[in-house]
Scaffold this motif. Sequence first.
Motif, PDB file in Angstrom:
ATOM      1  N   ARG A 145       0.809  -1.219   0.000  1.00 18.69           N
ATOM      2  CA  ARG A 145       0.000   0.000   0.000  1.00 18.69           C
ATOM      3  C   ARG A 145       0.844   1.272   0.000  1.00 18.69           C
ATOM      4  O   ARG A 145       0.452   2.272  -0.590  1.00 18.69           O
ATOM      5  CB  ARG A 145      -0.927   0.013   1.220  1.00 18.69           C
ATOM      6  CG  ARG A 145      -2.040  -1.002   1.141  1.00 18.69           C
ATOM      7  CD  ARG A 145      -3.126  -0.551   0.158  1.00 18.69           C
ATOM      8  NE  ARG A 145      -4.063  -1.616  -0.132  1.00 18.69           N
ATOM      9  CZ  ARG A 145      -3.971  -2.423  -1.184  1.00 18.69           C
ATOM     10  NH1 ARG A 145      -2.986  -2.293  -2.039  1.00 18.69           N
ATOM     11  NH2 ARG A 145      -4.871  -3.368  -1.394  1.00 18.69           N
ATOM     12  N   SER A 168       1.921   5.466  -8.081  1.00 14.74           N
ATOM     13  CA  SER A 168       1.492   4.132  -8.528  1.00 14.74           C
ATOM     14  C   SER A 168       2.508   3.051  -8.176  1.00 14.74           C
ATOM     15  O   SER A 168       2.257   1.878  -8.422  1.00 14.74           O
ATOM     16  CB  SER A 168       1.237   4.133 -10.034  1.00 14.74           C
ATOM     17  OG  SER A 168       2.454   4.264 -10.732  1.00 14.74           O
ATOM     18  N   THR A 171       6.237  -3.261  -5.228  1.00 15.08           N
ATOM     19  CA  THR A 171       6.606  -3.158  -6.647  1.00 15.08           C
ATOM     20  C   THR A 171       8.088  -2.807  -6.781  1.00 15.08           C
ATOM     21  O   THR A 171       8.793  -3.348  -7.647  1.00 15.08           O
ATOM     22  CB  THR A 171       5.732  -2.100  -7.342  1.00 15.08           C
ATOM     23  OG1 THR A 171       4.370  -2.534  -7.269  1.00 15.08           O
ATOM     24  CG2 THR A 171       6.115  -1.898  -8.793  1.00 15.08           C
ATOM     25  N   ARG A 217      10.247  -5.826  -6.285  1.00 10.34           N
ATOM     26  CA  ARG A 217      10.273  -6.686  -7.481  1.00 10.34           C
ATOM     27  C   ARG A 217      11.163  -6.077  -8.556  1.00 10.34           C
ATOM     28  O   ARG A 217      11.902  -6.774  -9.244  1.00 10.34           O
ATOM     29  CB  ARG A 217       8.847  -6.902  -8.013  1.00 10.34           C
ATOM     30  CG  ARG A 217       8.102  -7.994  -7.267  1.00 10.34           C
ATOM     31  CD  ARG A 217       6.844  -8.407  -8.016  1.00 10.34           C
ATOM     32  NE  ARG A 217       5.812  -7.404  -7.880  1.00 10.34           N
ATOM     33  CZ  ARG A 217       4.916  -7.396  -6.897  1.00 10.34           C
ATOM     34  NH1 ARG A 217       4.916  -8.340  -5.987  1.00 10.34           N
ATOM     35  NH2 ARG A 217       4.004  -6.460  -6.817  1.00 10.34           N
ATOM     36  N   PRO A 271      -7.485   2.010  -2.095  1.00  7.60           N
ATOM     37  CA  PRO A 271      -7.903   1.490  -0.795  1.00  7.60           C
ATOM     38  C   PRO A 271      -6.981   2.000   0.303  1.00  7.60           C
ATOM     39  O   PRO A 271      -5.887   2.475   0.018  1.00  7.60           O
ATOM     40  CB  PRO A 271      -7.773  -0.028  -0.977  1.00  7.60           C
ATOM     41  CG  PRO A 271      -6.865  -0.221  -2.118  1.00  7.60           C
ATOM     42  CD  PRO A 271      -6.949   0.983  -2.975  1.00  7.60           C
ATOM     43  N   ARG A 331      -4.260   2.111   3.421  1.00  2.95           N
ATOM     44  CA  ARG A 331      -2.970   1.420   3.503  1.00  2.95           C
ATOM     45  C   ARG A 331      -3.093   0.042   4.124  1.00  2.95           C
ATOM     46  O   ARG A 331      -2.485  -0.898   3.723  1.00  2.95           O
ATOM     47  CB  ARG A 331      -1.981   2.266   4.301  1.00  2.95           C
ATOM     48  CG  ARG A 331      -1.407   3.382   3.495  1.00  2.95           C
ATOM     49  CD  ARG A 331      -0.360   4.078   4.300  1.00  2.95           C
ATOM     50  NE  ARG A 331      -0.051   5.356   3.702  1.00  2.95           N
ATOM     51  CZ  ARG A 331       0.704   6.258   4.288  1.00  2.95           C
ATOM     52  NH1 ARG A 331       1.231   6.040   5.463  1.00  2.95           N
ATOM     53  NH2 ARG A 331       0.959   7.394   3.686  1.00  2.95           N
ATOM     54  N   ARG A 332      -3.882  -0.062   5.175  1.00  6.96           N
ATOM     55  CA  ARG A 332      -4.088  -1.368   5.798  1.00  6.96           C
ATOM     56  C   ARG A 332      -5.131  -2.117   4.981  1.00  6.96           C
ATOM     57  O   ARG A 332      -6.200  -1.587   4.696  1.00  6.96           O
ATOM     58  CB  ARG A 332      -4.593  -1.206   7.232  1.00  6.96           C
ATOM     59  CG  ARG A 332      -3.672  -0.363   8.084  1.00  6.96           C
ATOM     60  CD  ARG A 332      -2.613  -1.212   8.714  1.00  6.96           C
ATOM     61  NE  ARG A 332      -1.750  -0.391   9.567  1.00  6.96           N
ATOM     62  CZ  ARG A 332      -0.599  -0.806  10.029  1.00  6.96           C
ATOM     63  NH1 ARG A 332      -0.140  -1.995   9.716  1.00  6.96           N
ATOM     64  NH2 ARG A 332       0.137  -0.032  10.795  1.00  6.96           N
ATOM     65  N   SER A 333      -4.843  -3.357   4.607  1.00  2.00           N
ATOM     66  CA  SER A 333      -5.791  -4.103   3.783  1.00  2.00           C
ATOM     67  C   SER A 333      -7.059  -4.397   4.565  1.00  2.00           C
ATOM     68  O   SER A 333      -6.987  -4.882   5.694  1.00  2.00           O
ATOM     69  CB  SER A 333      -5.168  -5.430   3.350  1.00  2.00           C
ATOM     70  OG  SER A 333      -4.069  -5.176   2.537  1.00  2.00           O
ATOM     71  N   VAL A 364      -7.652  -8.001  -4.268  1.00  2.00           N
ATOM     72  CA  VAL A 364      -6.496  -8.344  -3.434  1.00  2.00           C
ATOM     73  C   VAL A 364      -6.494  -9.846  -3.124  1.00  2.00           C
ATOM     74  O   VAL A 364      -6.124 -10.274  -2.029  1.00  2.00           O
ATOM     75  CB  VAL A 364      -6.438  -7.503  -2.132  1.00  2.00           C
ATOM     76  CG1 VAL A 364      -5.021  -7.475  -1.572  1.00  2.00           C
ATOM     77  CG2 VAL A 364      -6.876  -6.068  -2.387  1.00  2.00           C
ATOM     78  N   LEU A 401      -3.342   1.747 -11.945  1.00  2.00           N
ATOM     79  CA  LEU A 401      -1.931   1.995 -12.278  1.00  2.00           C
ATOM     80  C   LEU A 401      -1.023   1.168 -11.369  1.00  2.00           C
ATOM     81  O   LEU A 401      -0.071   0.540 -11.830  1.00  2.00           O
ATOM     82  CB  LEU A 401      -1.598   3.482 -12.064  1.00  2.00           C
ATOM     83  CG  LEU A 401      -1.681   4.420 -13.263  1.00  2.00           C
ATOM     84  CD1 LEU A 401      -1.472   5.864 -12.803  1.00  2.00           C
ATOM     85  CD2 LEU A 401      -0.645   4.070 -14.314  1.00  2.00           C
ATOM     86  N   SER A 402      -1.340   1.167 -10.074  1.00  2.00           N
ATOM     87  CA  SER A 402      -0.532   0.403  -9.118  1.00  2.00           C
ATOM     88  C   SER A 402      -0.588  -1.084  -9.439  1.00  2.00           C
ATOM     89  O   SER A 402       0.422  -1.779  -9.321  1.00  2.00           O
ATOM     90  CB  SER A 402      -1.029   0.618  -7.692  1.00  2.00           C
ATOM     91  OG  SER A 402      -0.811   1.923  -7.300  1.00  2.00           O
ATOM     92  N   SER A 457       2.571  -3.284 -10.358  1.00  2.00           N
ATOM     93  CA  SER A 457       2.942  -4.441  -9.535  1.00  2.00           C
ATOM     94  C   SER A 457       3.178  -5.678 -10.403  1.00  2.00           C
ATOM     95  O   SER A 457       3.846  -6.615  -9.988  1.00  2.00           O
ATOM     96  CB  SER A 457       1.865  -4.735  -8.496  1.00  2.00           C
ATOM     97  OG  SER A 457       0.742  -5.348  -9.104  1.00  2.00           O
TER      98      SER A 457
END
Lengths: 156, 175
Positions: A72, A122, A127, A130, B18, B20-22, B118, B153-154, B158
Amino acid sequence: MKLQKNTSLALYSVLEFAADPTRHFPATEIAAKYGVSAHHLAKVLAALARAGILESVRGVGGGYRLVCNLRRLTLIDVIQIFEDPGLPDGERGDSGESTPVGRALGVVLSEIDQMTKATLASITLATMLRLMARQQKAGQDRVSRRRPRHASGRNP
Amino acid sequence: MREAVPPTPARPRQEKPPPRRSPVRQAPEVVAVRPARRGDLDRVIAIDAAVTGLPKRSYWLSIYRRYSGAGRVGRYFLVADSGGEVRGFIIGDVRDWEFGSPPCGWVFAIDVEPRFRVAGIGTRLLTAICANFRRAGVFKVRTILAHDNTLILSFFRSQGMMAAPFIPLEMDLEV
């Protein structure tokens, strides 16, 4: 884009912690690795702790550890603790910015700022880890391609 | 002959990332990725409408006609199916020599039902469409997004996607 020294140090530090989130280590270890004074780095780490990214660990073998979610927390979250990666329109602070040339230039610079912010917002720490792993592998592949063939012992 | 239309942005919408904490998520289920069928369309439309707040039935019917079924060479409309329920979808195609680029795959829509995010479903969908692109003989995949669509985008970042050597441009046309 050029980051201020404290910002770069913060990113280096956070990624060092992120590479092994279970470990806590002292500021001196990271300071030695990046060639800065422990006193200087301590201020950066304290700012990260105040922002809730790191947590200080007291006692023997104390130091800091990461307490944020790697999937996050983004680069911009860290950068914004130390600097603004782009100024809002009309805040460049030069005397010509209210002129037609200044306003046109402001539009172009604002485009660049938007792209910079979008990119930094983003990319999470996960990320980055990685990406670091891919860079490391690419470096190893380059080295192994450069190695002379006889080193493998298969050449006559 | 393939239509020479520019790729539309992947999910051009405003959506807050979302926290920071899932948050607590629905437990991951067994998910199969397969080509979309006509019967999946209502779920696809519902997922899109839930995320964007804008139902677009005729748009999705048109997309289905263009991207699904036999004979759609280089076009892929895939869904993530869990126990007969569609949890997400991805759409893309192979485009030849557009924007001066050698043939490459374009992803122009991806979405996962919010309560099932997620959990790796987006990754499964992207992996599946990339496998289709490879089978079609292309080894580069691209997408385009609104720069304030941080969540998606994230996700693409990733997955290893980086900035492409293109700059999207636009202008307002006088009425």
